[in-house]
Motif scaffolding. Sequence first.
Motif, PDB file in Angstrom:
ATOM      1  N   GLN A  28       1.018  -1.166   0.047  1.00 14.94           N
ATOM      2  CA  GLN A  28      -0.021   0.204  -0.052  1.00 14.94           C
ATOM      3  C   GLN A  28       0.907   1.160  -0.065  1.00 14.94           C
ATOM      4  O   GLN A  28       0.357   2.333  -0.388  1.00 14.94           O
ATOM      5  CB  GLN A  28      -0.925  -0.016   1.268  1.00 14.94           C
ATOM      6  CG  GLN A  28      -2.046  -1.044   1.241  1.00 14.94           C
ATOM      7  CD  GLN A  28      -2.859  -0.924   2.548  1.00 14.94           C
ATOM      8  OE1 GLN A  28      -2.318  -1.608   3.487  1.00 14.94           O
ATOM      9  NE2 GLN A  28      -3.973  -0.479   2.505  1.00 14.94           N
ATOM     10  N   VAL A  29       2.068   0.961   0.452  1.00 15.11           N
ATOM     11  CA  VAL A  29       2.857   2.276   0.731  1.00 15.11           C
ATOM     12  C   VAL A  29       3.040   3.039  -0.644  1.00 15.11           C
ATOM     13  O   VAL A  29       3.270   4.324  -0.538  1.00 15.11           O
ATOM     14  CB  VAL A  29       4.047   2.098   1.662  1.00 15.11           C
ATOM     15  CG1 VAL A  29       5.282   3.112   1.632  1.00 15.11           C
ATOM     16  CG2 VAL A  29       3.900   1.382   2.885  1.00 15.11           C
ATOM     17  N   GLU A  30       3.228   2.480  -1.456  1.00 14.16           N
ATOM     18  CA  GLU A  30       3.527   2.917  -2.935  1.00 14.16           C
ATOM     19  C   GLU A  30       2.578   4.081  -3.322  1.00 14.16           C
ATOM     20  O   GLU A  30       3.234   5.083  -3.920  1.00 14.16           O
ATOM     21  CB  GLU A  30       3.622   1.864  -4.052  1.00 14.16           C
ATOM     22  CG  GLU A  30       4.075   2.393  -5.464  1.00 14.16           C
ATOM     23  CD  GLU A  30       3.972   1.319  -6.399  1.00 14.16           C
ATOM     24  OE1 GLU A  30       4.197   1.726  -7.608  1.00 14.16           O
ATOM     25  OE2 GLU A  30       3.410   0.288  -6.018  1.00 14.16           O
ATOM     26  N   ARG A  31       1.307   4.070  -2.729  1.00 11.91           N
ATOM     27  CA  ARG A  31       0.358   5.038  -3.241  1.00 11.91           C
ATOM     28  C   ARG A  31       0.335   5.884  -2.056  1.00 11.91           C
ATOM     29  O   ARG A  31      -0.807   6.660  -2.110  1.00 11.91           O
ATOM     30  CB  ARG A  31      -1.053   4.058  -3.359  1.00 11.91           C
ATOM     31  CG  ARG A  31      -1.000   3.195  -4.832  1.00 11.91           C
ATOM     32  CD  ARG A  31      -2.234   2.520  -5.032  1.00 11.91           C
ATOM     33  NE  ARG A  31      -2.366   1.543  -4.159  1.00 11.91           N
ATOM     34  CZ  ARG A  31      -1.733   0.120  -3.930  1.00 11.91           C
ATOM     35  NH1 ARG A  31      -1.043  -0.048  -5.197  1.00 11.91           N
ATOM     36  NH2 ARG A  31      -2.161  -0.861  -3.101  1.00 11.91           N
ATOM     37  N   ILE A  32       1.189   5.948  -1.110  1.00  7.92           N
ATOM     38  CA  ILE A  32       0.921   7.031  -0.107  1.00  7.92           C
ATOM     39  C   ILE A  32       1.961   8.169  -0.005  1.00  7.92           C
ATOM     40  O   ILE A  32       3.063   7.533  -0.219  1.00  7.92           O
ATOM     41  CB  ILE A  32       0.930   6.296   1.359  1.00  7.92           C
ATOM     42  CG1 ILE A  32      -0.429   5.260   1.300  1.00  7.92           C
ATOM     43  CG2 ILE A  32       0.859   7.309   2.537  1.00  7.92           C
ATOM     44  CD1 ILE A  32      -0.259   4.544   2.617  1.00  7.92           C
ATOM     45  N   LYS A  33       1.837   9.344  -0.102  1.00  7.97           N
ATOM     46  CA  LYS A  33       2.745  10.319  -0.098  1.00  7.97           C
ATOM     47  C   LYS A  33       2.708  11.317   1.113  1.00  7.97           C
ATOM     48  O   LYS A  33       1.478  11.452   1.527  1.00  7.97           O
ATOM     49  CB  LYS A  33       2.629  11.001  -1.476  1.00  7.97           C
ATOM     50  CG  LYS A  33       2.773  10.062  -2.773  1.00  7.97           C
ATOM     51  CD  LYS A  33       3.932   9.305  -2.976  1.00  7.97           C
ATOM     52  CE  LYS A  33       3.516   8.444  -4.266  1.00  7.97           C
ATOM     53  NZ  LYS A  33       4.976   7.748  -4.436  1.00  7.97           N
ATOM     54  N   ALA A  34       3.808  11.846   1.263  1.00  9.41           N
ATOM     55  CA  ALA A  34       3.836  12.738   2.402  1.00  9.41           C
ATOM     56  C   ALA A  34       2.842  13.986   2.017  1.00  9.41           C
ATOM     57  O   ALA A  34       2.946  14.579   0.790  1.00  9.41           O
ATOM     58  CB  ALA A  34       5.048  13.407   2.644  1.00  9.41           C
ATOM     59  N   GLY A  35       2.078  14.689   2.878  1.00  4.53           N
ATOM     60  CA  GLY A  35       1.025  15.722   2.824  1.00  4.53           C
ATOM     61  C   GLY A  35      -0.227  15.238   2.375  1.00  4.53           C
ATOM     62  O   GLY A  35      -1.116  16.138   2.061  1.00  4.53           O
ATOM     63  N   GLN A  36      -0.310  14.005   2.073  1.00  4.81           N
ATOM     64  CA  GLN A  36      -1.985  13.489   1.772  1.00  4.81           C
ATOM     65  C   GLN A  36      -2.760  13.837   2.987  1.00  4.81           C
ATOM     66  O   GLN A  36      -2.319  13.413   4.012  1.00  4.81           O
ATOM     67  CB  GLN A  36      -1.868  12.090   1.284  1.00  4.81           C
ATOM     68  CG  GLN A  36      -1.280  11.787  -0.132  1.00  4.81           C
ATOM     69  CD  GLN A  36      -1.321  10.404  -0.753  1.00  4.81           C
ATOM     70  OE1 GLN A  36      -0.619   9.654   0.100  1.00  4.81           O
ATOM     71  NE2 GLN A  36      -2.051   9.895  -1.665  1.00  4.81           N
ATOM     72  N   GLU A  37      -4.099  14.088   2.528  1.00  2.00           N
ATOM     73  CA  GLU A  37      -5.014  14.296   3.716  1.00  2.00           C
ATOM     74  C   GLU A  37      -5.568  12.901   4.255  1.00  2.00           C
ATOM     75  O   GLU A  37      -5.338  11.875   3.494  1.00  2.00           O
ATOM     76  CB  GLU A  37      -5.998  14.903   3.315  1.00  2.00           C
ATOM     77  CG  GLU A  37      -5.796  16.418   2.926  1.00  2.00           C
ATOM     78  CD  GLU A  37      -6.913  17.299   2.361  1.00  2.00           C
ATOM     79  OE1 GLU A  37      -8.042  16.712   2.471  1.00  2.00           O
ATOM     80  OE2 GLU A  37      -6.850  18.244   2.142  1.00  2.00           O
ATOM     81  N   VAL A  38      -5.857  12.881   5.313  1.00  2.00           N
ATOM     82  CA  VAL A  38      -6.116  11.630   6.241  1.00  2.00           C
ATOM     83  C   VAL A  38      -7.330  11.568   6.912  1.00  2.00           C
ATOM     84  O   VAL A  38      -7.454  12.769   7.593  1.00  2.00           O
ATOM     85  CB  VAL A  38      -4.883  10.990   6.982  1.00  2.00           C
ATOM     86  CG1 VAL A  38      -5.332   9.411   7.561  1.00  2.00           C
ATOM     87  CG2 VAL A  38      -3.663  10.729   6.320  1.00  2.00           C
ATOM     88  N   THR A  39      -8.333  10.757   6.934  1.00  2.00           N
ATOM     89  CA  THR A  39      -9.433  10.330   7.949  1.00  2.00           C
ATOM     90  C   THR A  39      -9.246   9.631   8.919  1.00  2.00           C
ATOM     91  O   THR A  39      -8.974   8.476   8.840  1.00  2.00           O
ATOM     92  CB  THR A  39     -10.619  10.290   7.201  1.00  2.00           C
ATOM     93  OG1 THR A  39     -10.857  11.318   6.228  1.00  2.00           O
ATOM     94  CG2 THR A  39     -11.908  10.268   7.993  1.00  2.00           C
ATOM     95  N   ILE A  40      -9.282  10.145  10.123  1.00  2.00           N
ATOM     96  CA  ILE A  40      -8.887   9.055  11.342  1.00  2.00           C
ATOM     97  C   ILE A  40     -10.139   9.065  11.949  1.00  2.00           C
ATOM     98  O   ILE A  40     -10.701  10.040  12.447  1.00  2.00           O
ATOM     99  CB  ILE A  40      -7.679  10.021  12.494  1.00  2.00           C
ATOM    100  CG1 ILE A  40      -6.642  10.384  11.410  1.00  2.00           C
ATOM    101  CG2 ILE A  40      -7.462   8.983  13.302  1.00  2.00           C
ATOM    102  CD1 ILE A  40      -5.654  11.223  12.129  1.00  2.00           C
ATOM    103  N   THR A  41     -10.379   7.784  12.242  1.00  2.00           N
ATOM    104  CA  THR A  41     -11.519   7.257  12.990  1.00  2.00           C
ATOM    105  C   THR A  41     -10.931   6.692  14.455  1.00  2.00           C
ATOM    106  O   THR A  41     -10.468   5.797  14.193  1.00  2.00           O
ATOM    107  CB  THR A  41     -12.536   6.289  12.012  1.00  2.00           C
ATOM    108  OG1 THR A  41     -12.886   6.922  10.745  1.00  2.00           O
ATOM    109  CG2 THR A  41     -13.883   5.945  12.855  1.00  2.00           C
ATOM    110  N   ILE A  42     -11.586   7.104  15.323  1.00  2.00           N
ATOM    111  CA  ILE A  42     -11.134   6.542  16.729  1.00  2.00           C
ATOM    112  C   ILE A  42     -12.218   5.620  17.184  1.00  2.00           C
ATOM    113  O   ILE A  42     -13.336   5.937  17.569  1.00  2.00           O
ATOM    114  CB  ILE A  42     -10.739   7.598  17.623  1.00  2.00           C
ATOM    115  CG1 ILE A  42      -9.919   8.532  17.027  1.00  2.00           C
ATOM    116  CG2 ILE A  42     -10.558   7.114  19.015  1.00  2.00           C
ATOM    117  CD1 ILE A  42      -9.207   9.757  17.911  1.00  2.00           C
ATOM    118  N   ASP A  43     -11.890   4.308  17.380  1.00  2.00           N
ATOM    119  CA  ASP A  43     -12.904   3.358  17.895  1.00  2.00           C
ATOM    120  C   ASP A  43     -13.394   3.666  19.276  1.00  2.00           C
ATOM    121  O   ASP A  43     -14.554   3.690  19.495  1.00  2.00           O
ATOM    122  CB  ASP A  43     -12.202   1.969  18.056  1.00  2.00           C
ATOM    123  CG  ASP A  43     -11.591   1.524  16.433  1.00  2.00           C
ATOM    124  OD1 ASP A  43     -11.858   2.373  15.651  1.00  2.00           O
ATOM    125  OD2 ASP A  43     -11.003   0.672  16.981  1.00  2.00           O
TER     126      ASP A  43
END
Length: 353
Positions: free
Chosen positions: A269-284
């Motif tokens: 998966q890391v190949e498609r992840i770049k620094a600066g990309q926006e992330v949605t964090i869901t906390i259980d």
Amino acid sequence: MSEENTTNEAVQNTEKKRNTILTVLSFVFLIAGGLWILSLFFDFSRYETTNNAQVDAYMNNIAARATGHIAAIQFEANQFVHQGDTLVILDDEEYIIKVKQAEADLAVAEGNLHSLEQTIITSTSNEAATKAKLAGDLADLEKAQKDYERFKNMYADSAVTRNQYDQVVSKLKSTQAYLKAGENGLQASISTTQQSKTNLEAAKATVARKQADLDAAKLQLSYTVITAPIDGFVGERNLSVGDLVSMNQVIASIVLKQKWVTANFKETQVERIKAGQEVTITIDALDDKEFKGKVVGFSPATGAKFSMVEPDNSTGNFVKITQRIPVKIVFEAPAKELEEVKPGMNVTVEIKK
């Protein structure tokens, strides 16, 4: 007869509807299964997702730098503390005694130094006096030598008596002896001065060492008051007044305010992840509450490489396992909104491709 036909027709219609529903459901499940199988080979998602992620924060372990019994504890579990706040006070009676001993040793060393300095002053004065006396003796010797030469010639001409001549000879010899004694005294005085100066350097070094011992004793005394090195929340409190604390023993841990997420993505998966990309964090733990974040960095190696016991694939028991690479994600929400977020919480992250 007509009623029987009507009943049969109703049953047939019901079975036809049921068969139709079962057929539709079968097609739906068949299509869903096909799509799921295709998703195993092709990634159609617009997001890279993982639930192998936790909230992280820096933790500062506060260790005791001195050994002693706890005299007072001035913090509670989960309390917020500021840098410099006193956390634990150790019994300092033993350390105070050591400081007083070091102060006494320093005073003795300084006294010896002052005594040597005074000795050098006295020795230098004696040396100057000896030189002055030696100069007088030299003048006396010159006069005695001239008298001797004069009286020697006069005695040869019988102008003076034997007694007068002997007195002049005696005066010359005594003057020479005084001069020799003065020279020896000067050499002794010079030697004493040089030895005193050598001893003075040793005394200065002793004073410096005793001063260092005093500084070390005072430093050890200061370690009996354990303070917070940073702002943050104190973790568990496992100490009680009277407990014996050893040097390097951890007495508390402080969790800093700064928090982030460490998401362990598959290496594929890391190949498609770049620094600066926006992330949605869901906390259980917070009823799937969402926060926005941003990718800021990647681990330089997989998690297995940082483990205490790294897998050894050269043993022959090799099974290819997809590795995980930690990705650091920072929250974009202000610190105040993250108060309910605790380090160690499990989260799910989604990164848009």
